[in-house]
Design a protein around this motif. Sequence first.
Motif, short mmCIF file in Angstrom:
data_model
loop_
_atom_site.label_atom_id
_atom_site.label_comp_id
_atom_site.label_asym_id
_atom_site.label_seq_id
_atom_site.Cartn_x
_atom_site.Cartn_y
_atom_site.Cartn_z
N TRP A 1 0.82 -1.21 0.00
CA TRP A 1 0.00 0.00 0.00
C TRP A 1 0.85 1.26 0.00
O TRP A 1 0.45 2.29 -0.56
N GLU A 2 2.01 1.22 0.62
CA GLU A 2 2.90 2.40 0.65
C GLU A 2 3.53 2.67 -0.71
O GLU A 2 3.92 3.80 -1.01
N GLN A 3 3.63 1.64 -1.56
CA GLN A 3 4.30 1.78 -2.86
C GLN A 3 3.34 1.63 -4.04
O GLN A 3 3.77 1.56 -5.18
N ILE A 4 2.06 1.60 -3.76
CA ILE A 4 1.09 1.27 -4.81
C ILE A 4 0.95 2.41 -5.82
O ILE A 4 1.19 3.58 -5.51
N SER A 5 0.56 2.04 -7.03
CA SER A 5 0.23 3.02 -8.06
C SER A 5 -0.97 2.49 -8.83
O SER A 5 -1.25 1.28 -8.83
N ALA A 6 -1.68 3.38 -9.47
CA ALA A 6 -2.90 2.99 -10.18
C ALA A 6 -2.63 1.91 -11.21
O ALA A 6 -3.45 1.00 -11.42
N GLU A 7 -1.45 1.96 -11.87
CA GLU A 7 -1.12 0.98 -12.91
C GLU A 7 -1.03 -0.44 -12.38
O GLU A 7 -1.10 -1.39 -13.15
N GLN A 8 -0.87 -0.60 -11.06
CA GLN A 8 -0.82 -1.94 -10.48
C GLN A 8 -2.22 -2.53 -10.28
O GLN A 8 -2.35 -3.73 -10.04
N VAL A 9 -3.24 -1.68 -10.38
CA VAL A 9 -4.61 -2.12 -10.11
C VAL A 9 -5.46 -2.13 -11.38
O VAL A 9 -6.25 -3.04 -11.61
N TYR A 10 -5.30 -1.11 -12.23
CA TYR A 10 -6.08 -1.05 -13.47
C TYR A 10 -5.27 -0.34 -14.55
O TYR A 10 -4.28 0.35 -14.26
N ARG A 11 -5.68 -0.56 -15.80
CA ARG A 11 -5.00 0.09 -16.92
C ARG A 11 -5.25 1.59 -16.86
O ARG A 11 -6.38 2.05 -17.02
N ALA A 12 -4.18 2.35 -16.61
CA ALA A 12 -4.32 3.80 -16.49
C ALA A 12 -3.58 4.53 -17.61
O ALA A 12 -3.50 5.76 -17.61
N ASP A 13 -3.05 3.77 -18.58
CA ASP A 13 -2.37 4.37 -19.72
C ASP A 13 -3.40 4.82 -20.75
O ASP A 13 -4.58 4.45 -20.70
N SER A 14 -2.97 5.59 -21.74
CA SER A 14 -3.88 6.16 -22.73
C SER A 14 -4.65 5.08 -23.47
O SER A 14 -5.88 5.16 -23.63
N LEU A 15 -3.95 4.03 -23.92
CA LEU A 15 -4.59 2.97 -24.68
C LEU A 15 -5.60 2.21 -23.81
O LEU A 15 -6.73 1.92 -24.24
N GLY A 16 -5.19 1.90 -22.58
CA GLY A 16 -6.09 1.18 -21.68
C GLY A 16 -7.34 1.97 -21.36
O GLY A 16 -8.45 1.43 -21.33
N VAL A 17 -7.18 3.27 -21.12
CA VAL A 17 -8.33 4.12 -20.80
C VAL A 17 -9.25 4.26 -22.01
O VAL A 17 -10.48 4.24 -21.89
N LEU A 18 -8.66 4.36 -23.22
CA LEU A 18 -9.48 4.46 -24.42
C LEU A 18 -10.27 3.18 -24.66
O LEU A 18 -11.44 3.20 -25.03
N ARG A 19 -9.61 2.03 -24.41
CA ARG A 19 -10.27 0.74 -24.68
C ARG A 19 -11.41 0.45 -23.71
O ARG A 19 -12.37 -0.22 -24.07
N TYR B 1 -12.17 6.23 -3.89
CA TYR B 1 -12.20 4.78 -4.10
C TYR B 1 -11.23 4.33 -5.18
O TYR B 1 -10.85 3.16 -5.21
N LEU B 2 -10.84 5.24 -6.07
CA LEU B 2 -10.02 4.88 -7.24
C LEU B 2 -8.59 5.39 -7.18
O LEU B 2 -7.79 5.10 -8.05
N LEU B 3 -8.27 6.14 -6.12
CA LEU B 3 -6.97 6.80 -6.03
C LEU B 3 -5.91 5.85 -5.46
O LEU B 3 -5.42 6.03 -4.35
N PHE B 4 -5.55 4.85 -6.25
CA PHE B 4 -4.52 3.91 -5.83
C PHE B 4 -3.14 4.51 -6.11
O PHE B 4 -2.41 4.05 -6.99
#
Length: 403
Positions: free
Chosen positions: A78-96, A357-360
């Motif tokens: 939890w101290e080192q977490i980032s959104a990319e570890q939980v869901y696709r947060a890149d441009s392509l992933g968000v578009l898809r 809820y989404l701020l990983f």
Amino acid sequence: MGKQKRTGLVLTGGGARAAYQVGVLDGVSAILREAGWQPQHNPYDIICGTSAGAINATALACHADNFDEGLQMVLRVWEQISAEQVYRADSLGVLRSGARWLSLLSFGWLLRTWKTNPPNSLLDNTPLVTLLNRMLNFPRLDAALMDGALHALAVTASSYTAGRHITFFQSDANIEPWVRSQRLALRSQIGVEHLLASSAIPLIFPATPIYCNGRREYFGDGSMRQLAPISPAIHLGADKVLVIGAGRLSEQAREVQDHVQYPSVAQIAGHAMSSIFLDSLAVDIERMARINLTLSMLTEEQRARTPLRPVDLLIIAPSERLDELASRHVQSLPGPMRMLLGAIGATEVRGGALASYLLFESSYTGELIALGRKDALARKEDVLAFFGAQHVTAAPEALARTA
């Protein structure tokens, strides 16, 4: 000599808010170490989790043979977490996922090409599978249950297919599954699929298929239709339960301004999510307080004739509003996610509930962990009484104050 009381731990849902839970557990462990408890000792016989709390619960259960080791591992995640570890947060992933999903909601009647392959959710959580496989050691969980380091683990999820709430539990003890209206328990070998299902926030993350009694059902977040969040721990044999909330129990009501704007989509979604994740816990705590009060008024003979029994409760919940805290960290999200959430108003202060809820992201989760630690240490005397005395039952009026 009476039988030894079993202690349960209930970790509720709330997406990224679940970082608060490990801060509380770290604070509780610090209090117990100071009182002479061995850090390796697992103080929780029964561990129950829902949504992101199910992930924390299972990770801790996998280390029941060395609780401090497991807690430190979960803290690091939890101290080192980032959104990319939980869901696709890149441009392509968000578009898809996100952009297609929002477009389908707005113009689905025009976009007939998606009829055979519509997007299933706002976000694609496939990266979470990798994180879960890194965190969890299921053979070690099996050994802990077999050796008695842990009595039971329970994970809850909600079946979209059958319209019912299911608690999946794993234990070496002879525990009879229970059935209640629209909710039941199933003995199961807990796996990654149960955690993906339990943590699948409705509409945000895709449903997960699980085979139940020989047929496939699609499951979403366990906080939906969870009428009694504390009951799985009690059914599994807990006599006293530490409940860690993710908000609202101690929150002060907001002041209503003279001039207010029409609510944004994010503000409405955040309000709906808070109702799903938080309200049922407050109701269940009030119910338990009433049961304890009623039982305290009965004679020994009358208590012997009822299936109800008093349950000691210790409830620790955030002392600050997590949506306001989240609004200070929205800019730490990757650019594509900020754009997606900004389109529905989640980057504004009033949309902070959805963002919470989404701020990983570690800047936010780190602050949640620190808040959890502080809130636990502020309850030092309550923690010592809960763990140190075999027959201390919180007075109903004290429970009402915490609720």
